[in-house]
Scaffold this active site. Structure first.
Site, PDB file in Angstrom:
ATOM      1  N   LYS A  11      50.878  46.156  69.964  1.00 30.64           N
ATOM      2  CA  LYS A  11      51.377  45.079  70.811  1.00 30.64           C
ATOM      3  C   LYS A  11      51.864  43.962  69.899  1.00 30.64           C
ATOM      4  CE  LYS A  11      50.896  44.198  75.424  1.00 30.64           C
ATOM      5  NZ  LYS A  11      50.933  45.184  76.500  1.00 30.64           N
ATOM      6  N   GLY A  15      48.515  37.162  91.615  1.00 28.35           N
ATOM      7  CA  GLY A  15      49.730  37.133  90.800  1.00 28.35           C
ATOM      8  C   GLY A  15      50.797  38.037  91.374  1.00 28.35           C
TER       9      GLY A  15
HETATM   10  C1  PPY Z   1      51.891  47.721  78.635  1.00 29.22           C
HETATM   11  O1  PPY Z   1      51.671  48.694  79.371  1.00 29.22           O
HETATM   12  O2  PPY Z   1      51.093  46.778  78.558  1.00 29.22           O
HETATM   13  C2  PPY Z   1      53.092  47.740  77.800  1.00 29.22           C
HETATM   14  O3  PPY Z   1      53.141  47.103  76.804  1.00 29.22           O
HETATM   15  C3  PPY Z   1      54.190  48.568  78.335  1.00 29.22           C
HETATM   16  C4  PPY Z   1      55.272  49.007  77.439  1.00 29.22           C
HETATM   17  C5  PPY Z   1      55.062  49.869  76.408  1.00 29.22           C
HETATM   18  C6  PPY Z   1      56.102  50.331  75.659  1.00 29.22           C
HETATM   19  C7  PPY Z   1      57.357  49.917  75.938  1.00 29.22           C
HETATM   20  C8  PPY Z   1      57.557  49.058  76.991  1.00 29.22           C
HETATM   21  C9  PPY Z   1      56.517  48.590  77.738  1.00 29.22           C
END
Ligand code: PPY
Length: 349
Positions: A78, A181
């Site tokens: 992430k 939300g």
């Molecule tokens: C998530 O599910 O929290 C994501 O980050 C989704 C995601 C993963 C890969 C590409 C785009 C979105």
């Protein structure tokens, strides 16, 4: 930040300070055992760079578990971009392009897409320098657009599984569901729930969204402080994380918690608190995989939109049913059951 990195069980942290925007970029890669890391890019203001790094680390771990449960060949990662309050709109595109160049430099170690605070239009800008590692660009730019509607399909499937376990039927007619939300996931979820005949309530902090859902759609609005006390069948957190803690769990007046938000539990022990209170908790990463599953399926495997929707609904239903079965058979929380499945998959890879 040194202690955070030392104690983290993940693989890699990439740190970039962007001087022009006074922004911190943290890319956390928890695991690449199942495949290259992929996860959204979150952009917001944090109290400190340390808090932002910590968020990236927790979210990256969530992504690894998210892919491991349905056996997807992707690793958990992430990115968090911590921006100063009131970031000048004029410096934003430049920041996104410099970030894209960084993702490209990583050469496929990390793929990304939208998350809280970023959208498909932002991915178009990031992809100017970051292609081919950017997912979910706009349809105009050849991408599959927002992932929120697909996440919502998975959450809906999860709500049905929870109701079947509690009430013996997954018919949502007249079931009271409180959606916390109504953004990119909660919004589409509300529509699905209404189409299924559910009685939908919502809480929301964005005034414009409150007006749209309360005044234009006529939905019952619950002011945020009352979201946890309001009686309902299913509470569905679709906004921020960390909202399930000792204080809020004691107040909950629902039979199940099934939502799209990442990292809903403040601590692992909160899963046991929910179990003790007789509230069925659907682990967030089991039910919110839909966005990632659909986007990755459509953009790397050529799935159609229809195929993606089917895969998400089927996959989330089966996985959650399996998790609930293990939890009930062994007398553990669904969270404990799901994390064991994920950890076993990661260990076996
Ligand atoms: C998530 O599910 O929290 C994501 O980050 C989704 C995601 C993963 C890969 C590409 C785009 C979105």
């Amino acid at each position: 930040m040194e202690d955070l990195i030392r104690e983290w069980k993940g693989e890699t942290v990439v740190v970039r300070y962007d001087r022009e925007a006074d922004a911190w970029i943290f890319i956390a890669i928890y695991s690449t055992r199942l495949g290259p890391a992929a996860g959204g890019t979150r952009m917001r203001t944090y109290p400190s760079p340390r808090v932002a790094l910590h968020d990236a680390m927790l979210l990256a771990k969530g992504m690894a578990y998210k892919y491991a449960v349905p056996n997807m060949p992707w690793g958990g990662g992430k990115c968090v971009i911590a921006v100063p309050e009131g970031l000048d709109e004029k410096v934003r595109p430049g920041l996104l392009r410099r970030y894209g160049a960084l993702v490209k430099q990583l050469g496929g170690m990390f793929y990304t897409g939208p998350d809280m605070g970023t959208c498909s239009e932002d991915m178009d800008i990031i992809a100017e320098t970051g292609a081919p590692y950017i997912f979910a660009c706009t349809p105009k730019a050849g991408g599959s657009g927002s992932s929120g509607p697909y996440t919502a399909i998975g959450v809906l499937a999860g709500i049905k599984v929870a109701c079947r376990n509690i009430y013996g039927t997954d018919d949502l007619n007249s079931r009271k569901v409180l959606v916390q939300g109504v953004g990119s996931v909660g919004g589409p979820l509300v529509d699905h729930l209404l189409n299924s005949g559910a009685h939908v309530l919502f809480s929301e902090v964005d005034e414009a969204l409150v007006r749209r859902y309360r005044d234009e759609k006529g939905l019952e609005y619950v002011p945020e402080p009352a979201a946890y006390d309001t009686p309902c069948d299913v509470f569905s957190p679709c906004a921020i994380g960390g909202i399930l803690n000792k204080a809020t769990i004691a107040r909950l007046n629902c039979k199940a918690v099934v939502g799209g938000a990442n990292n809903q539990l403040e601590t692992q022990e909160d899963a046991d608190l929910l179990r003790t209170r007789g509230i069925l908790y659907a682990p967030d990463y089991v039910v919110n995989v839909g966005g990632a599953m659909a986007i990755l399926g459509m953009e790397t495997k050529g799935w159609s939109k229809e195929r993606a929707e089917k895969e998400v609904a089927t996959s989330v239903s089966e996985a959650l049913e399996h998790v609930f079965q293990i939890a009930s058979k062994e007398g553990i929380s669904p969270e404990a059951a799901a994390s064991r499945i994920a950890e076993q998959r990661l260990a076996q890879a």
